[in-house]
Design a protein around this motif. Structure first.
Motif, mmCIF file in Angstrom:
data_model
loop_
_atom_site.group_PDB
_atom_site.id
_atom_site.type_symbol
_atom_site.label_atom_id
_atom_site.label_comp_id
_atom_site.label_asym_id
_atom_site.label_seq_id
_atom_site.Cartn_x
_atom_site.Cartn_y
_atom_site.Cartn_z
ATOM 1 N N THR A 65 0.843 -1.204 0.000
ATOM 2 C CA THR A 65 0.000 0.000 0.000
ATOM 3 C C THR A 65 0.872 1.245 0.000
ATOM 4 O OG1 THR A 65 0.033 0.110 2.413
ATOM 5 C CG2 THR A 65 -1.727 -1.210 1.414
ATOM 6 N N GLU A 66 0.248 2.388 -0.202
ATOM 7 C CA GLU A 66 0.986 3.662 -0.148
ATOM 8 C C GLU A 66 1.626 3.828 1.227
ATOM 9 O OE1 GLU A 66 -1.941 6.608 -1.177
ATOM 10 O OE2 GLU A 66 -1.886 6.082 -3.316
ATOM 11 N N ARG A 69 4.710 1.610 1.587
ATOM 12 C CA ARG A 69 5.863 2.134 0.838
ATOM 13 C C ARG A 69 6.435 3.386 1.493
ATOM 14 N NH1 ARG A 69 2.476 0.096 -3.375
ATOM 15 N NH2 ARG A 69 1.511 2.147 -3.629
ATOM 16 N N THR A 177 5.214 0.959 -8.750
ATOM 17 C CA THR A 177 4.446 0.047 -7.902
ATOM 18 C C THR A 177 4.008 -1.174 -8.704
ATOM 19 O OG1 THR A 177 2.272 0.949 -8.426
ATOM 20 C CG2 THR A 177 3.513 2.044 -6.659
ATOM 21 N N GLU A 183 5.451 6.307 -8.162
ATOM 22 C CA GLU A 183 5.386 7.122 -6.954
ATOM 23 C C GLU A 183 6.671 7.912 -6.803
ATOM 24 O OE1 GLU A 183 2.640 4.418 -4.149
ATOM 25 O OE2 GLU A 183 4.567 4.936 -3.277
ATOM 26 N N SER A 214 5.912 12.392 -0.193
ATOM 27 C CA SER A 214 5.535 11.513 -1.292
ATOM 28 C C SER A 214 4.445 12.135 -2.154
ATOM 29 C CB SER A 214 5.037 10.183 -0.740
ATOM 30 O OG SER A 214 4.469 9.419 -1.782
ATOM 31 N N THR A 216 2.026 10.600 -3.038
ATOM 32 C CA THR A 216 0.769 10.025 -2.553
ATOM 33 C C THR A 216 0.185 10.837 -1.401
ATOM 34 O OG1 THR A 216 1.928 8.636 -0.943
ATOM 35 C CG2 THR A 216 1.519 7.673 -3.123
ATOM 36 N N TRP A 218 1.673 11.099 1.595
ATOM 37 C CA TRP A 218 2.325 10.717 2.852
ATOM 38 C C TRP A 218 3.558 11.591 3.082
ATOM 39 C CZ3 TRP A 218 0.786 7.114 6.508
ATOM 40 C CH2 TRP A 218 -0.377 6.408 6.186
ATOM 41 N N LYS A 243 -0.572 11.552 7.100
ATOM 42 C CA LYS A 243 -1.315 11.576 5.827
ATOM 43 C C LYS A 243 -2.472 12.544 6.041
ATOM 44 C CE LYS A 243 -2.763 10.573 1.780
ATOM 45 N NZ LYS A 243 -3.517 9.516 1.174
#
Ligand code: CLR
Length: 377
Positions: A65-66, A69, A177, A183, A214, A216, A218, A243
């Protein structure tokens, strides 16, 4: 006491070196230092420290998952700090002054394949500027789709007996990924304080904060503290993983040994196992611009205590460099970089910067983009 680690014959040169530190600000690299504090290693070799645990680098791609990672990137990052900032104290007795790379200096290396990493990991380093010194690097595990590209320069100042080093530059880690998405992680670099100068046995403590942002969303915020802050120990850090502004994990420990995820109580990172040094081609196979070939006689002189030989060959290299710059000036040309292209504005940094929110980081950063023309073992 004062100067206890300084050889008797070099005490006065050390004293004047330390005195001059107070007045020199910006760039220490070209300062002349007494022989006992010279390292035989060029700064172009330092980017190898990013991958002395190749399995942790590769494992970033295995996160499901994000969140997995983001944690894997943080774990790998924290696990590089021991190599980056304290390993030389063990191998050389204290922090020393590395060789100041010449423009165009190269360093190539690799880490072989093993069951825990899916393939080889390659390293390409180029000295992309001499004044000020800037080093660009690229580390890739192709099989895993994990790549780190970055550049590093330093701004130094002197305060209360310590050298303060602000690292300029950043790194970009990309991972492909399992779902085929790309990512991105922008990694900023910690500030260094070099203590122990008076005693002639410099060592590094990390201070302030560094970030891993990130694409994403995060964000890892890493706070560094020395003795007497969170506890009485050196090399402490606390990392908060968030997050959307919500704290999901707090990691707490010592970057040169171990840490825990305080949310779960589980061990987060552990660097007590041996590291894996980069593999470099034998000297006979290296080109003229490759670090170990270029500095061979200087490094040999330093290692063997033959400082006359070292300084003679260092002068030869410097004279050659000055001639090249002179020729370029006369011809109206500039030195061409081999593996990187310089951009004043990094588009990835600019895009991810919006997610940094109030960290006090610069809005824009320059970047050295890799041309993908390095040697691949
Ligand atoms: C280079 C980039 C690496 C991390 C790293 C570790 C040690 C740093 C080095 C960087 C830059 C040069 C440095 C060195 C420690 C000492 C040395 C700051 C940031 C200076 C130039 C030498 C000072 C001289 C005293 C030791 C006397 O990823």
């Amino acid at each position: 006491n004062y100067q206890q680690a300084v050889p008797a014959a070099q005490k006065s040169t050390w004293a004047s070196f330390v005195k001059s530190l107070a007045s020199v600000s910006g760039d220490l690299s070209s300062m002349t230092a007494p022989p006992f504090i010279l390292s035989p290693t060029s700064l172009t070799e330092f980017p190898a420290y990013w991958n002395e645990r190749p399995a942790l680098f590769a494992a970033i791609a295995d996160g499901k998952t994000e969140e997995d990672r983001a944690l894997a990137v943080l774990k790998w990052f924290i696990s590089t700090l021991k190599s980056q900032y304290t390993s030389r104290n063990e191998s050389m007795g204290s922090e020393k002054k590395p060789l100041n790379p010449v423009l165009g200096e190269l360093f190539y290396g690799m880490w072989p394949d093993a069951p825990d990493r899916g393939g080889v990991t390659t390293l390409v380093v180029e000295q992309v500027s001499h004044h000020p010194p800037i080093t660009a690097f690229r580390i890739e595990n192709k099989a895993k789709g994990v790549v780190l590209t970055g550049h590093n320069a330093q701004k130094t100042s002197f305060s209360a007996g310590s050298i303060i080093v602000k690292q300029v530059g950043h790194a970009l880690l990309t991972v492909q990924t399992a779902e085929g998405a790309l990512e991105e992680y922008i990694i900023t670099l910690p500030k260094l304080r070099i203590d122990g100068i008076w005693y002639g046995s410099p060592y590094i403590e990390l201070t302030d904060t560094s970030y891993i942002q990130s694409s994403t969303g995060w964000l890892s915020t890493v706070d560094y503290k020395g003795k007497g802050y969170f506890s009485g120990k050196t090399h402490q850090f606390k990392a908060t993983v968030t997050k959307d502004g919500m704290t999901k994990h707090v990691i707490d420990g010592l970057w040169h040994t171990t840490s825990k995820d305080t949310t779960t109580g589980a061990t987060f990172h552990d660097v007590s196992s041996p590291k894996e040094e980069v593999v470099v081609a034998p000297l006979e196979e290296q080109g003229e611009w490759e670090s170990r070939k270029l500095w061979f006689n200087v490094a040999k002189g330093i290692r063997e205590g033959n400082y006359d030989a070292a300084s003679k060959d260092k002068t030869r290299i410097e004279v050659d460099q000055r001639k090249r710059r002179q020729t370029e000036r006369e011809a109206g040309t500039t030195w061409e970089l081999k593996h990187f292209t310089h951009l004043d504005n990094d588009p990835v940094y600019e895009r991810l910067y919006k997610l940094f929110k109030g960290t006090g980081l610069p809005e824009k950063e320059d970047v050295y983009v890799y041309r993908d023309n390095g040697p691949h073992p």
